[in-house]
Design a protein around this motif. Structure first.
Motif, mmCIF file in Angstrom:
data_model
loop_
_atom_site.group_PDB
_atom_site.id
_atom_site.type_symbol
_atom_site.label_atom_id
_atom_site.label_comp_id
_atom_site.label_asym_id
_atom_site.label_seq_id
_atom_site.Cartn_x
_atom_site.Cartn_y
_atom_site.Cartn_z
ATOM 1 N N THR A 65 -38.305 2.937 -18.823
ATOM 2 C CA THR A 65 -39.094 2.380 -18.043
ATOM 3 C C THR A 65 -39.506 3.337 -16.879
ATOM 4 O O THR A 65 -40.573 3.661 -16.668
ATOM 5 C CB THR A 65 -38.681 1.055 -17.553
ATOM 6 N N GLN A 66 -38.448 4.081 -16.316
ATOM 7 C CA GLN A 66 -38.698 5.076 -15.254
ATOM 8 C C GLN A 66 -39.457 6.332 -15.782
ATOM 9 O O GLN A 66 -40.097 6.724 -15.163
ATOM 10 C CB GLN A 66 -37.257 5.601 -14.773
ATOM 11 N N LEU A 67 -39.082 6.886 -17.127
ATOM 12 C CA LEU A 67 -39.753 7.667 -17.589
ATOM 13 C C LEU A 67 -41.093 7.543 -17.920
ATOM 14 O O LEU A 67 -42.060 8.458 -17.852
ATOM 15 C CB LEU A 67 -39.015 8.274 -19.101
ATOM 16 N N ARG A 68 -41.593 6.275 -18.296
ATOM 17 C CA ARG A 68 -42.999 5.783 -18.430
ATOM 18 C C ARG A 68 -43.611 5.863 -17.176
ATOM 19 O O ARG A 68 -44.823 6.380 -17.003
ATOM 20 C CB ARG A 68 -42.884 4.584 -19.308
ATOM 21 N N ALA A 69 -42.940 5.597 -16.013
ATOM 22 C CA ALA A 69 -43.585 5.555 -14.820
ATOM 23 C C ALA A 69 -43.851 6.956 -14.466
ATOM 24 O O ALA A 69 -44.883 7.250 -13.951
ATOM 25 C CB ALA A 69 -42.851 4.761 -13.809
ATOM 26 N N ARG A 70 -42.886 7.922 -14.890
ATOM 27 C CA ARG A 70 -43.150 9.356 -14.333
ATOM 28 C C ARG A 70 -44.299 9.799 -15.110
ATOM 29 O O ARG A 70 -45.202 10.710 -14.800
ATOM 30 C CB ARG A 70 -41.966 10.088 -14.595
ATOM 31 N N THR A 71 -44.422 9.515 -16.403
ATOM 32 C CA THR A 71 -45.454 9.908 -17.254
ATOM 33 C C THR A 71 -46.836 9.444 -16.774
ATOM 34 O O THR A 71 -47.754 10.176 -16.515
ATOM 35 C CB THR A 71 -45.247 9.445 -18.759
ATOM 36 N N ALA A 72 -46.947 8.174 -16.132
ATOM 37 C CA ALA A 72 -48.156 7.713 -15.564
ATOM 38 C C ALA A 72 -48.590 8.552 -14.217
ATOM 39 O O ALA A 72 -49.619 8.764 -14.111
ATOM 40 C CB ALA A 72 -47.948 6.383 -15.242
ATOM 41 N N ARG A 73 -47.563 8.741 -13.835
ATOM 42 C CA ARG A 73 -47.614 9.732 -12.504
ATOM 43 C C ARG A 73 -48.386 10.957 -12.740
ATOM 44 O O ARG A 73 -49.437 11.495 -12.229
ATOM 45 C CB ARG A 73 -46.487 9.674 -11.506
ATOM 46 N N LEU A 74 -47.625 11.694 -13.657
ATOM 47 C CA LEU A 74 -48.305 13.007 -14.027
ATOM 48 C C LEU A 74 -49.678 12.833 -14.796
ATOM 49 O O LEU A 74 -50.286 13.909 -14.595
ATOM 50 C CB LEU A 74 -46.992 13.474 -15.215
ATOM 51 N N ARG A 75 -50.081 11.794 -15.361
ATOM 52 C CA ARG A 75 -51.307 11.564 -15.964
ATOM 53 C C ARG A 75 -52.181 11.675 -15.080
ATOM 54 O O ARG A 75 -53.429 12.279 -15.356
ATOM 55 C CB ARG A 75 -51.306 10.342 -16.478
ATOM 56 N N ARG A 76 -52.038 11.436 -13.856
ATOM 57 C CA ARG A 76 -53.329 11.521 -12.566
ATOM 58 C C ARG A 76 -53.433 12.879 -12.452
ATOM 59 O O ARG A 76 -54.750 13.197 -12.027
ATOM 60 C CB ARG A 76 -52.349 10.959 -11.357
ATOM 61 N N LEU A 77 -52.676 14.038 -12.774
ATOM 62 C CA LEU A 77 -53.036 15.425 -12.705
ATOM 63 C C LEU A 77 -54.342 15.683 -13.503
ATOM 64 O O LEU A 77 -55.193 16.511 -13.194
ATOM 65 C CB LEU A 77 -51.992 16.247 -13.017
ATOM 66 N N ASP A 78 -54.364 14.926 -14.441
ATOM 67 C CA ASP A 78 -55.626 15.204 -15.352
ATOM 68 C C ASP A 78 -57.008 14.870 -14.782
ATOM 69 O O ASP A 78 -57.924 15.063 -15.195
ATOM 70 C CB ASP A 78 -55.424 14.377 -16.763
ATOM 71 N N GLN B 255 -50.860 12.914 -24.433
ATOM 72 C CA GLN B 255 -51.236 13.665 -23.247
ATOM 73 C C GLN B 255 -51.207 15.023 -23.352
ATOM 74 O O GLN B 255 -52.044 15.865 -22.934
ATOM 75 C CB GLN B 255 -50.340 13.228 -22.048
ATOM 76 N N ALA B 256 -50.165 15.779 -24.051
ATOM 77 C CA ALA B 256 -49.861 17.301 -24.021
ATOM 78 C C ALA B 256 -51.056 17.608 -25.191
ATOM 79 O O ALA B 256 -51.584 18.772 -24.909
ATOM 80 C CB ALA B 256 -48.573 17.611 -24.567
ATOM 81 N N GLY B 257 -51.173 16.676 -26.182
ATOM 82 C CA GLY B 257 -52.481 17.361 -27.038
ATOM 83 C C GLY B 257 -53.846 17.320 -26.527
ATOM 84 O O GLY B 257 -54.514 18.464 -26.868
ATOM 85 N N TRP B 258 -54.048 16.496 -25.454
ATOM 86 C CA TRP B 258 -55.305 16.315 -24.844
ATOM 87 C C TRP B 258 -55.375 17.566 -23.847
ATOM 88 O O TRP B 258 -56.423 18.267 -23.777
ATOM 89 C CB TRP B 258 -55.242 15.044 -23.875
ATOM 90 N N ALA B 259 -54.311 17.827 -23.217
ATOM 91 C CA ALA B 259 -54.195 19.164 -22.625
ATOM 92 C C ALA B 259 -54.572 20.473 -23.181
ATOM 93 O O ALA B 259 -55.091 21.214 -22.786
ATOM 94 C CB ALA B 259 -53.021 19.045 -21.561
ATOM 95 N N PRO C 154 -51.930 -0.877 -20.854
ATOM 96 C CA PRO C 154 -51.471 0.245 -20.886
ATOM 97 C C PRO C 154 -52.018 1.458 -20.025
ATOM 98 O O PRO C 154 -53.247 1.576 -19.804
ATOM 99 C CB PRO C 154 -51.342 0.915 -22.323
ATOM 100 N N ASP C 155 -51.326 2.105 -19.223
ATOM 101 C CA ASP C 155 -51.936 3.143 -18.029
ATOM 102 C C ASP C 155 -52.888 4.307 -18.890
ATOM 103 O O ASP C 155 -53.822 4.497 -18.246
ATOM 104 C CB ASP C 155 -50.552 3.873 -17.359
#
Length: 293
Positions: free
Chosen positions: A7-20, A66-70, A178-179
């Motif tokens: 759950t913590q890792l998923r929250a981190r992924t959501a935060r990093l997604r904002r960079l996009d 997310q990595a694929g999209w980048a 989902p985020d």
């Protein structure tokens, strides 16, 4: 590995997604790829319960997308395709139909063969079931609409856009989304609608909806707004409004400066080529000189 840690890792992924929202794939790809690789390594080396492993696999599928999209945004489609394939495998193992559908949708978006892209997009919509969140349904249907528009299928395009709008209308307050699908809203759907009608050479439909939506779209989303303005410029050219197309193209060029994404310039290239046929128009000549065309 515990459920709480995933759950913590998923929250981190959501935060990093904002960079996009602010940066292009050239800036974010390594960040997203390292997150995916770290989770993949954890799954190989750490023992856990079946339920926690399922959640971790779902997270892995999300991070691969997310990595694929980048990668795609940064101009590396082969790497993107490989990551989408890995995402599909993880989503299938996790039993996550929503992420499986989104992986198909991403793959369709970058598939050059238009008929094949529409078929892949149809496979993404086929993953929708009674438990699919409304936001995910809207996302998959709008991407289906895009694939159909590029393939020159107006009836299927309109049907998919209507399905996406119905899904958004059906979304209940407080419904868990989902985020990775949370960015789909009425403005996004209006932009996709305008893009589809531009591709289908229906400027009388495309221009009003794109203009209204882009007026609501903040300039801080520079990469995406530059891209979307390119479709508005394209629609104006189809309508024979050359000066308006030049003005919009100039604005798109403004926003694309410094963005680490290959896509704005790729999208603007055919627009600039069309404008080149009207070099005698002063407004057009200025834009072409600025773009070095």
């Amino acid at each position: 590995m515990t459920t709480e840690y995933v759950t913590q890792l998923r929250a981190r992924t959501a935060r990093l997604r904002r960079l996009d929202d602010l940066l292009g794939g050239g800036d974010t790809y390594r960040v997203y790829l390292s997150e995916f690789q770290a989770t993949k390594s954890l799954l190989r080396t750490i023992s856990t319960t079946d339920e926690t492993r399922r959640l971790a696999l779902s997270l892995l599928a999300e991070q691969a997308q997310q990595a694929g999209w980048a990668a795609f945004d940064g101009g590396h489609p082969a790497e993107a395709s490989n990551l989408y394939e890995e995402s599909m495998a993880a989503a299938r193992e996790a039993g996550d139909s929503s992420l499986l559908g989104n992986a198909f949708a991403f793959l369709a978006y970058q598939t050059a063969d238009r008929a094949q892209a529409a078929e892949i997009a149809a496979r993404s919509c086929a993953t929708i079931n009674g438990g699919t969140p409304a936001g995910v349904r809207a996302l998959l249907h709008e991407r289906m609409a895009w694939a159909c528009a590029v393939a020159g299928q107006p009836a299927k395009t309109e049907h998919a856009l209507e399905a996406a709008r119905t899904a958004l209308a059906d979304q209940q307050d407080g419904e868990d989304q989902p985020d990775w699908a949370a960015w789909v809203d009425e403005t996004e759907l209006d932009i996709m609608t305008g893009r589809c009608w531009t591709e289908l050479r229906r400027p009388l439909r495309a221009v009003p909806v794109l203009t209204r939506a882009l007026d609501r779209y903040d300039d801080s989303h520079a990469r995406d707004k530059s891209l979307y303005l390119s479709w508005l410029a394209d629609a104006y050219l189809t309508a024979g409004e050359v000066e308006a197309a030049a003005t919009v193209t100039n604005r798109a060029l403004d926003l694309s400066i410094g963005v680490a994404s290959v896509r704005p310039r790729q999208r603007l290239a055919p627009v600039l080529a069309q404008l080149g046929q009207h070099r005698n128009v002063p407004a057009v000549r200025g834009v072409l000189e600025r773009a070095g065309v």
